[in-house]
Design an enzyme around this catalytic site. Structure first.
Site, PDB file in Angstrom:
ATOM      1  CG  HIS A 569      -1.714   1.288   1.444  1.00 15.90           C
ATOM      2  ND1 HIS A 569      -2.469   1.472   2.499  1.00 15.90           N
ATOM      3  CD2 HIS A 569      -2.278   2.092   0.348  1.00 15.90           C
ATOM      4  CE1 HIS A 569      -3.120   2.704   2.241  1.00 15.90           C
ATOM      5  NE2 HIS A 569      -3.068   3.046   0.955  1.00 15.90           N
ATOM      6  CG  HIS A 574       0.437   6.113  -0.679  1.00 13.95           C
ATOM      7  ND1 HIS A 574      -0.325   7.161  -0.306  1.00 13.95           N
ATOM      8  CD2 HIS A 574      -0.360   5.132  -0.481  1.00 13.95           C
ATOM      9  CE1 HIS A 574      -1.630   6.828   0.000  1.00 13.95           C
ATOM     10  NE2 HIS A 574      -1.677   5.720  -0.248  1.00 13.95           N
ATOM     11  CG  HIS A 761      -4.736   3.909  -3.518  1.00 15.68           C
ATOM     12  ND1 HIS A 761      -5.733   4.596  -3.127  1.00 15.68           N
ATOM     13  CD2 HIS A 761      -3.775   3.829  -2.473  1.00 15.68           C
ATOM     14  CE1 HIS A 761      -5.574   5.089  -2.084  1.00 15.68           C
ATOM     15  NE2 HIS A 761      -4.335   4.714  -1.390  1.00 15.68           N
ATOM     16  CG  ASN A 765      -6.951   3.202   1.200  1.00 15.20           C
ATOM     17  OD1 ASN A 765      -6.300   3.545   1.945  1.00 15.20           O
ATOM     18  ND2 ASN A 765      -8.186   4.029   1.114  1.00 15.20           N
ATOM     19  CB  ILE A 910      -7.837   8.525   1.487  1.00 11.81           C
ATOM     20  CG1 ILE A 910      -7.903   8.800   2.833  1.00 11.81           C
ATOM     21  CG2 ILE A 910      -8.009   7.237   1.140  1.00 11.81           C
ATOM     22  CD1 ILE A 910      -7.832  10.087   3.588  1.00 11.81           C
TER      23      ILE A 910
END
Length: 910
Positions: A569, A574, A761, A765, A910
Site C-alpha cells: 500500500h 504512494h 490503490h 485501501n 487518501i
C-alpha cells in the site's frame, strides 16, 4: 472592402484563426477549412481528393489580396466568462476579508486579464497580446451565495491577432481566489476554453502574472510560436531554484529524501534514519526546505499536526475533502478519548477479556462495562455530556467482515479466501519449489530450507504426492519469512510486540477454493541447530491444537497486515508514485497531451503523502504504534524497495505472471490464463486493466505515430529521465527500467502508472475498515508468541485459551486507535472523482476525438462494473458468493461517499 466585410460577417476578420493569409486557399494555398467547424476541428471536407479552383475564385482571391495590402487590421471585442469557485463555508475572518476585497475592487485594486495569441509578432518579437481587461462584477456579486460565481471581462484585439492560446491573470486583491475556468467567445474559431483549476495568489505574494493555457494540446515540437516562451517560463517557475523554505502559497515542485520522519531534538528514541541514499534506498518525496534539527543536521525539523505541511498550493485538499477529514478527526476524538480514560481509570480493562467485549465496540461503543461506565461518568461530567449527546458517534460501525457471518473469521476457508479476495490479495504465490527456500544469508539465519516437510502436508493433498501437487499447480504459499526475519530480534526486544517470519502453504481444492495445510513460524536461531527457531503447525485435530492453530493464523495475519500497509500500500502506490508526479509538474507543460492524460491521476496524492509523513509513518506515529514492527516499520519498507520493487513488474499482468498466478496465453482475452480461475482481485482487476490499457493506447497513438516521435519529445523524455534519475535515484542504474522509446513502450508504462494510482490503490485501501476492522480477524499487532509446552505461559494458555488469544491481540486503546485511523482511510469524500470520470468531461482537452475516446473508456468502465456485479451473484464463484461470503467489490468503479468497500478513484486520494 464592403463585399469582404459582408462575406466575413460582423466580426470583420480577414486574418483570424478561421481564415488567414497563410492557411486559407482563398489567400493562396494551404489546407482548406470548413467555415462551420470550430478551430479545434480543422479538418478538410475535401481531404483525399483534388479540387480545381474556379476562375471566379481566382479573381476574388486577387481582389482580397489587394484589399488586405491596403487596409489596416480591424479591431473588435471579445468577451470572457470567468468562473471563480468560492468556499461553501466561511468563517467571520474570511467573510470580512472578502468584503474588503470587493470594496478595494471597486476603487481599482482589481483582477486584470490579458489574452495571448498563438502567433508571434515579428515586429516586437513577442507573442501578440490583447489589452489588459478588468474583471467585472466582483463588487456587485460580493454577497452571492453560489459556490461558483461567473464574472466577465472584455478584450479588444485586432483581426491579425490569430487564435488565443493563453491568458494572463493578475490578482491585485489582498486574498487568493480559486480560478476554475475561463471561456473566451467572439473569435471566429468558436469558444476557446481555458481549464484553470488553480489558486491565483495576490500580487503582494506573487508579483508576476499567472499564465493559463487553452485546452488545446500541443507536443513541444508543435507549440505555436506565440506560446513557446510562455511554455518554458511556466515550467521554470514550477521547478523553483531548490533553495529556501517553501511557503504554503508556493507552486514549486522539488525533491528531497525522507529525513523528516524522526524528531531527534525530542530524544534519541524519536530519532529515525533517513530513507533515501546508499544506506536505505527509497523514493524521493516533495521538498519543503525546512531547517535542520539542532541535534542532527541531516534531519529536517518537523511540522506537527495540526499545522499544515507544505505541498504545492494547487495540490492541497479542496473543501469537500477537508470536511471529510475534519469529520473524521472529530469522530476520532470521541472514539479515542473514552477508551483511554477507561484504561487509565481501570487497568484491568486494558485488555479484552472476552470476545463479547470486542463485539461491544460495534454494539454499544462506550458501554464497555456498566459499573465502570457509571463510575467514570460520575468522576468526569464532560464524558457524561459526550455520552448523552453523541451516543451514535461513540459506537464503531460494524465491519462488513462480520455482518454476514460473525464467526467466518475462525474458519480456515475464510482465512484462505482472504488471500484472494481480501484487503491484501497481492502476496499469494504459486509454490514452485518444495520445501520453500530462503534467500537470506545462511551463515546468519541458518539453513535456507523451510522446516515444512512432505509428511506435514501429504495427508491434505487429496491423495496426491507433493510433486504431483506442484506439477498440477495445486500448491500456493504466503511467504513472509525473508521480509521479517532480519528485523525480528529488534521487534521482539520491545515489550508488547512479538512476531515471527511466517510461511503458509495452501492447497487448491476441486471447488476452486484454497485451504491452509501448514504454517511455519520462524525466529532467528539463537545458536546453530536451535530447534525452537522454526515451528510447523498443521490443521488441528483436537481442542489444544485448534487454539494453537488460531494463534499461528493470527501471526500470519499480523505479518500480512504489516506487509500490506508498509510495502504494497504505502510504498508501491504512494511513495513510488510521488516522483513521477513531481517530475510531471516540473517537465511536462500543462498543454502537453501526456500531462492532460495523467492530471486526474495525480489529484491529492502529494498532500496525502505529506500527511502520512506527519502522522502515519513518522516516528511514534500511527503505523509504528499500531503494527507489530513498531520502530523498524519504515526500515522494512525500505528493504522491500531495495530488494524487490521494479516498476516493470508492477502492472497487473506482469505481477500475476511473476507470482505464478497466471501464465501467458494469447488465446485468452487478456493474454493470460489464471491458475486459480476464481481469483476475484485478478479477474476484476483485468477488466479495469484492459479498459485503461485500451484507452491509453488509443490516446498515445493519436499523438505519437512512430518511435522517433516518442524519442524526440524532449519534455516527455525529460519527465521520465528525471523521475528515474532523481526521483528514484537509488535505483537509477537498474537494468530493468523501460526504455520509453516507442509508442508501445510509452503506452505500457502509462497504463501501469494509471493502474497503480487508481485500481491497485483502491483494492489495497478502501477495504481496510470493512475487512480489517474486526481485530481478531486480522490483528495488525501481536503481543505474545505462541506458547511452547513446558513454558510457564503454556499453562495460562491451556487454562483459558480464549483469554490468552485475546491478550495476544492489540490492547483496548491500541485497537480503538487503529480502528479510528482505518475508518478515515477507508472513507470516500463527497468530491471523489472515480475512474471514467472527469470534472470537465467535454473541455479537459480541445481534441474532440480524444473527448469521444474518453467517453468510450468511461462506457467500458461501466461495463466492467456490470460484469463485477454479475460475478458477485454467481454461486459457482465460491470466493465471492455463498452463505456468509462477502461479495468482492473493491474493483467496482463507482461509489457513494463514506465507507462502502467499493469505488475506484482516479488517484491516491487518501
Amino acid at each position: 472592402m464592403a463585399a469582404s466585410l459582408e462575406i466575413f460577417g460582423s466580426s470583420l476578420l480577414p486574418r483570424t484563426c478561421l481564415l488567414s493569409s497563410s492557411s486559407s486557399p482563398l489567400f493562396g494555398g494551404g489546407e482548406q477549412r470548413n467555415l462551420f467547424f470550430p478551430c479545434k476541428q480543422r479538418r478538410s471536407c475535401t481531404a483525399g481528393r483534388a479540387v480545381r479552383t474556379p476562375v471566379a475564385a481566382v479573381v476574388l482571391t486577387e481582389r482580397f489580396a489587394r484589399v488586405e495590402a491596403e487596409e489596416k487590421p480591424v479591431r473588435f471585442k471579445v468577451r470572457a466568462a470567468v468562473t471563480v469557485r468560492r468556499k461553501k463555508k466561511e468563517d467571520l475572518k474570511e467573510t470580512i476579508a472578502n468584503q474588503l476585497d470587493a470594496f478595494s475592487d471597486k476603487i481599482g485594486r482589481n483582477v486584470v486579464l490579458e489574452l495571448v495569441s498563438t502567433e508571434f509578432d515579428p515586429r516586437t518579437r513577442k507573442a501578440k497580446t490583447s489589452n489588459m481587461a478588468e474583471l467585472k462584477g466582483w463588487f456587485e456579486k460580493k454577497n452571492a451565495k453560489a459556490e461558483r460565481v461567473v464574472y466577465t471581462a472584455e478584450f479588444t484585439v485586432d483581426s491579425s491577432f490569430g487564435e488565443p492560446g493563453a491568458i494572463k491573470v493578475l490578482n491585485r486583491h489582498q486574498r487568493e481566489f480559486f480560478l476554475e475556468s475561463i471561456v473566451v467567445e467572439g473569435f471566429a474559431c468558436g469558444p476557446v476554453h481555458f481549464p484553470c483549476n488553480s489558486w491565483v495568489q495576490p500580487t503582494r505574494i506573487h508579483a508576476s502574472k499567472r499564465v493559463f493555457f487553452s485546452n488545446k494540446p500541443y507536443l513541444p515540437s508543435q507549440t505555436p510560436s506565440g506560446l513557446r516562451n510562455l511554455r518554458q517560463q511556466e515550467l521554470t517557475e514550477l521547478r523553483g531554484d531548490g533553495k529556501g523554505q517553501r511557503k504554503l502559497t508556493d507552486r514549486i515542485y522539488d525533491y528531497d529524501v525522507y529525513n523528516d520522519l524522526g524528531n531527534p531534538d525530542k530524544g534519541i528514541e524519536f530519532a529515525r534514519p533517513t530513507l533515501g541514499g546508499e544506506k536505505l534506498p527509497y523514493p524521493r518525496r516533495s521538498r519543503t526546505g525546512r531547517a535542520p534539527t539542532s541535534t542532527d543536521k541531516d534531519a529536517e525539523t518537523r511540522v506537527e499536526d495540526p499545522l499544515p505541511v507544505y505541498v504545492p498550493r494547487d495540490d492541497q485538499f479542496e473543501e469537500g475533502k477537508q470536511e471529510m477529514l475534519t469529520a473524521g478527526a472529530q469522530k476520532a476524538v470521541l472514539h479515542n478519548l473514552v477508551p483511554m480514560l477507561v484504561a487509565a481509570f481501570s487497568p484491568e480493562s486494558h485488555d479484552f477479556k472476552a470476545f463479547h467485549e470486542v463485539d461491544n465496540l460495534f454494539k454499544e461503543g462506550l458501554r464497555l462495562k456498566q459499573s465502570l461506565q457509571d463510575q467514570l461518568f460520575h468522576k468526569i461530567p464532560l464524558v457524561s455530556k459526550i455520552e448523552e449527546s453523541s451516543e451514535a458517534l461513540l459506537r464503531y460501525d460494524t465491519p462488513d467482515i462480520i455482518t454476514k457471518d460473525k464467526f467466518a473469521w475462525l474458519r480456515d476457508d475464510e482465512f484462505a479466501r482472504q488471500t484472494l479476495a481480501g484487503i491484501n490479495p497481492v502476496n499469494i504465490e504459486r509454490l514452485q519449489v518444495f520445501p520453500p527456500v530462503s534467500k537470506l544469508d545462511p551463515a546468519i539465519y541458518g539453513p535456507p530450507e523451510s522446516s515444512i516437510k512432505e509428511e506435514h502436508i501429504v495427508s491434505h493433498l487429496n491423495g496426491m504426492s507433493v510433486q504431483q501437487a506442484l506439477d498440477e499447480k495445486k500448491l500456493f504459499v504466503l511467504d513472509y519469512h525473508d521480509v521479517y526475519l532480519p528485523f525480528l530480534d529488534r521487534i521482539n526486544a520491545h515489550d508488547g510486540r512479538k512476531a515471527y517470519g511466517t510461511r503458509t502453504i495452501f492447497f487448491l481444492t476441486e471447488l476452486g477454493t484454497l485451504k491452509p495445510i501448514a504454517i511455519e513460524l520462524s525466529l532467528p536461531p539463537v545458536r546453530p541447530g536451535d530447534t525452537r527457531a522454526k515451528r510447523v503447525f498443521t490443521p488441528p485435530t483436537d481442542a489444544t491444537s485448534n487454539w494453537l492453530w488460531q494463534l499461528a493464523k493470527a501471526h500470519v495475519c499480523s505479518n500480512d497486515a504489516g506487509v500490506h500497509q508498509l510495502v504494497n500500500h504505502w510504498l508501491k502506490t504512494h511513495a513510488c508514485i510521488e516522483p513521477f508526479i513531481l517530475a510531471a509538474h516540473r517537465q511536462l507543460s500543462a498543454m502537453h497531451p501526456i500531462f492532460k492524460l495523467l492530471k486526474p491521476h495525480m489529484r491529492y496524492t502529494l498532500e496525502v503523502n505529506a500527511m502520512a509523513r506527519q502522522i502515519l509513518i513518522n516516528g511514534g506515529g500511527v503505523i509504528e504504534s499500531g503494527f507489530t514492527p513498531g520502530p523498524v516499520c519504515m526500515e522494512i519498507s525500505a528493504a522491500a524497495y531495495r530488494d524487490h520493487w521494479r516498476i516493470d513488474q508492477e502492472g497487473l499482468p506482469a505481477d500475476l505472471i511473476r507470482r505464478g498466478m497466471a501464465v501467458e496465453d494469447p488465446t485468452q482475452p487478456h493474454g493470460l490464463s489464471l491458475v486459480i480461475e476464481d481469483y476475484p482481485y485478478a479477474t476484476d482487476g483485468l477488466l479495469l486493466w484492459s479498459a485503461i490499457q485500451s484507452w491509453v493506447e488509443t490516446y498515445v497513438a493519436t499523438y505519437y505515430a512512430d518511435a522517433e516521435s516518442v524519442q524526440s519529445d524532449y519534455e516527455l523524455q525529460s519527465w521520465y529521465a528525471e523521475a528515474v534519475n532523481v526521483g528514484h535515484a537509488d535505483k537509477r542504474c537498474a537494468p530493468w527500467w523501460p526504455r520509453l522509446s516507442s509508442p508501445a513502450e510509452l503506452s505500457s508504462f502509462l497504463t501501469t502508472l494509471i493502474w497503480l494510482s487508481s485500481a491497485q490503490h483502491a483494492a489495497l485501501n478502501f477495504g481496510q475498515y470493512p475487512l480489517g476492522g474486526y481485530i481478531p480477524n486480522r490483528p495488525p499487532l501481536m503481543r505474545r508468541l505462541v506458547p511452547v509446552e513446558g513454558d510457564p505461559e503454556y499453562e495460562h494458555f491451556r487454562a483459558d485459551p480464549a483469554k490468552y488469544f485475546l491478550s495476544a491481540l492489540p490492547s483496548l486503546t491500541q485497537a480503538t486507535t487503529f480502528l479510528t485511523v482505518i475508518d478515515t482511510l477507508s472513507t470516500h469524500s463527497v468530491d471523489e472523482e472515480y475512474l471514467g470520470e472527469r470534472p470537465d468531461p467535454y473541455t479537459w482537452t480541445g481534441d474532440g476525438e480524444m473527448v469521444e475516446a474518453f467517453h468510450e473508456f468511461a462506457a467500458e468502465v461501466r461495463r466492467a462494473e456490470s460484469e463485477i456485479a454479475s460475478r458477485n451473484a454467481d454461486p459457482a464463484r465460491r470466493n465471492r458468493c455463498g452463505a456468509g461470503v462477502l461479495p468482492y467489490e473493491l474493483m467496482a468503479p463507482s461509489s457513494g461517499p463514506g465507507i462502502t468497500c467499493r469505488g475506484v478513484p482516479n488517484s491516491v486520494t487518501i
